[in-house]
Scaffold this motif. Structure first.
Motif, mmCIF file in Angstrom:
data_model
loop_
_atom_site.group_PDB
_atom_site.id
_atom_site.type_symbol
_atom_site.label_atom_id
_atom_site.label_comp_id
_atom_site.label_asym_id
_atom_site.label_seq_id
_atom_site.Cartn_x
_atom_site.Cartn_y
_atom_site.Cartn_z
ATOM 1 N N ARG A 2 0.823 -1.194 0.000
ATOM 2 C CA ARG A 2 0.000 0.000 0.000
ATOM 3 C C ARG A 2 0.864 1.253 0.000
ATOM 4 O O ARG A 2 1.768 1.388 0.808
ATOM 5 C CB ARG A 2 -0.851 -0.018 1.260
ATOM 6 C CG ARG A 2 -2.278 0.224 0.898
ATOM 7 C CD ARG A 2 -3.141 0.079 2.070
ATOM 8 N NE ARG A 2 -3.909 1.289 2.154
ATOM 9 C CZ ARG A 2 -4.377 1.763 3.271
ATOM 10 N NH1 ARG A 2 -4.140 1.171 4.408
ATOM 11 N NH2 ARG A 2 -5.076 2.860 3.249
ATOM 12 N N GLY A 43 -4.583 4.963 8.196
ATOM 13 C CA GLY A 43 -4.201 3.636 7.702
ATOM 14 C C GLY A 43 -2.716 3.421 7.769
ATOM 15 O O GLY A 43 -1.952 4.341 8.010
ATOM 16 N N GLU A 169 -10.921 -6.059 9.264
ATOM 17 C CA GLU A 169 -10.570 -4.647 9.029
ATOM 18 C C GLU A 169 -9.100 -4.531 8.606
ATOM 19 O O GLU A 169 -8.754 -3.737 7.744
ATOM 20 C CB GLU A 169 -10.795 -3.802 10.295
ATOM 21 C CG GLU A 169 -12.231 -3.749 10.803
ATOM 22 C CD GLU A 169 -12.671 -5.039 11.484
ATOM 23 O OE1 GLU A 169 -11.852 -5.644 12.200
ATOM 24 O OE2 GLU A 169 -13.827 -5.460 11.277
ATOM 25 N N THR A 170 -8.254 -5.322 9.265
ATOM 26 C CA THR A 170 -6.827 -5.294 8.932
ATOM 27 C C THR A 170 -6.628 -5.723 7.477
ATOM 28 O O THR A 170 -5.866 -5.108 6.732
ATOM 29 C CB THR A 170 -6.049 -6.263 9.855
ATOM 30 O OG1 THR A 170 -6.343 -5.923 11.197
ATOM 31 C CG2 THR A 170 -4.561 -6.191 9.610
ATOM 32 N N GLU A 172 -8.897 -5.727 5.026
ATOM 33 C CA GLU A 172 -9.495 -4.777 4.079
ATOM 34 C C GLU A 172 -8.605 -3.564 3.893
ATOM 35 O O GLU A 172 -8.433 -3.071 2.781
ATOM 36 C CB GLU A 172 -10.896 -4.362 4.562
ATOM 37 C CG GLU A 172 -11.912 -5.451 4.268
ATOM 38 C CD GLU A 172 -13.293 -5.180 4.843
ATOM 39 O OE1 GLU A 172 -14.211 -5.911 4.497
ATOM 40 O OE2 GLU A 172 -13.430 -4.237 5.655
ATOM 41 N N SER A 173 -8.018 -3.101 4.999
ATOM 42 C CA SER A 173 -7.186 -1.911 4.875
ATOM 43 C C SER A 173 -5.890 -2.209 4.114
ATOM 44 O O SER A 173 -5.334 -1.347 3.459
ATOM 45 C CB SER A 173 -6.947 -1.311 6.265
ATOM 46 O OG SER A 173 -5.606 -1.118 6.503
ATOM 47 N N LEU A 178 -7.926 3.042 0.692
ATOM 48 C CA LEU A 178 -8.990 3.688 1.448
ATOM 49 C C LEU A 178 -10.064 4.246 0.524
ATOM 50 O O LEU A 178 -11.214 4.371 0.894
ATOM 51 C CB LEU A 178 -8.421 4.831 2.303
ATOM 52 C CG LEU A 178 -7.557 4.423 3.492
ATOM 53 C CD1 LEU A 178 -7.009 5.650 4.165
ATOM 54 C CD2 LEU A 178 -8.353 3.595 4.478
#
Ligand code: CA
Length: 223
Positions: A2, A43, A169-170, A172-173, A178
């Protein structure tokens, strides 16, 4: 992997984003330092690409005040004199590239930054019979190279980097930017596809769901 792209030129920003996406990066764009700070608070990023001339400040000032635990920073700027490049690196940039730059080189520099010692990334991940090279995105199962989709590899990487159950959540991020629209079922569909591919490769029932919580990869010895 990311990346946060801090760049106020809209055209350049979308061009770079498209190119890096093709190279397997999930990219979030900030048009100024204020938005960048919000992204960084929200994030976790593996690397930052930083333009220097920004509408609400100078990237050099931001670098000098940035916290020590920030992700590695690649400066991408039109400022091209030796003095300017030295100032960028001395101000804390981990690498410096002069505009215009080819997206292939930007991607290669990012990979180099992310795999440096001290960075939390390593190039080769191993789990049982599954092997993932995070630079080339090559997945091998029991030594055989497999063709996996980009997001499938992203999901596999998140699960291989951590032990035990990894929260939705981890994941997806890490897998979606975002700004990517993520439907509630997207992750489940992605996990099903990855599970099927692993089964096709001979690793049956290795990816487990903990309903409503997350996913984990079963610990197996290499066979
Ligand atoms: Ca600029």
């Amino acid at each position: 992997m990311r990346v946060l792209l801090i760049e106020d030129n809209e055209q350049l920003s979308s061009l770079t984003t498209r190119g890096l996406t093709r190279h397997g990066f999930a990219v979030d764009c900030a048009r100024n330092l204020g938005v960048a700070r919000e992204f960084l608070a929200l994030g976790s990023f593996d690397a930052i690409i930083l333009d220097l001339g920004l509408p609400d400040g100078d990237g050099i000032d931001w670098l000098q005040g940035a916290p020590d635990d920030r992700p590695p920073v690649l400066v991408l700027s039109a400022r091209n004199t030796v003095d300017e490049r030295v100032l960028g690196l001395d101000s804390g940039a981990d690498d410096y590239l002069v505009k215009p730059a080819e997206v292939e080189e930007i991607a290669a520099r990012l990979r180099a930054l992310i795999r440096r010692p001290g960075s939390r990334q390593t190039a080769l991940l191993l789990r049982g019979n599954i092997q993932l090279n995070t630079d080339t995105r090559d997945v091998r199962v029991a030594g055989r190279s497999m063709l996996f989709g980009r997001k499938e590899v992203d999901l596999l990487e998140v699960l291989m980097r951590r032990n035990g159950v990894v929260a939705r959540e981890t994941i997806e991020s890490a897998v979606y930017g975002l700004s990517d629209p993520v439907t509630p079922n997207a992750l489940d569909a992605l996990a099903s596809r990855l599970r099927r591919r692993l089964a096709d490769a001979g690793e049956e029932n290795v990816l487990h769901t903990v309903r409503g919580v997350g996913y984990y990869l079963e610990e197996r010895s290499p066979s």
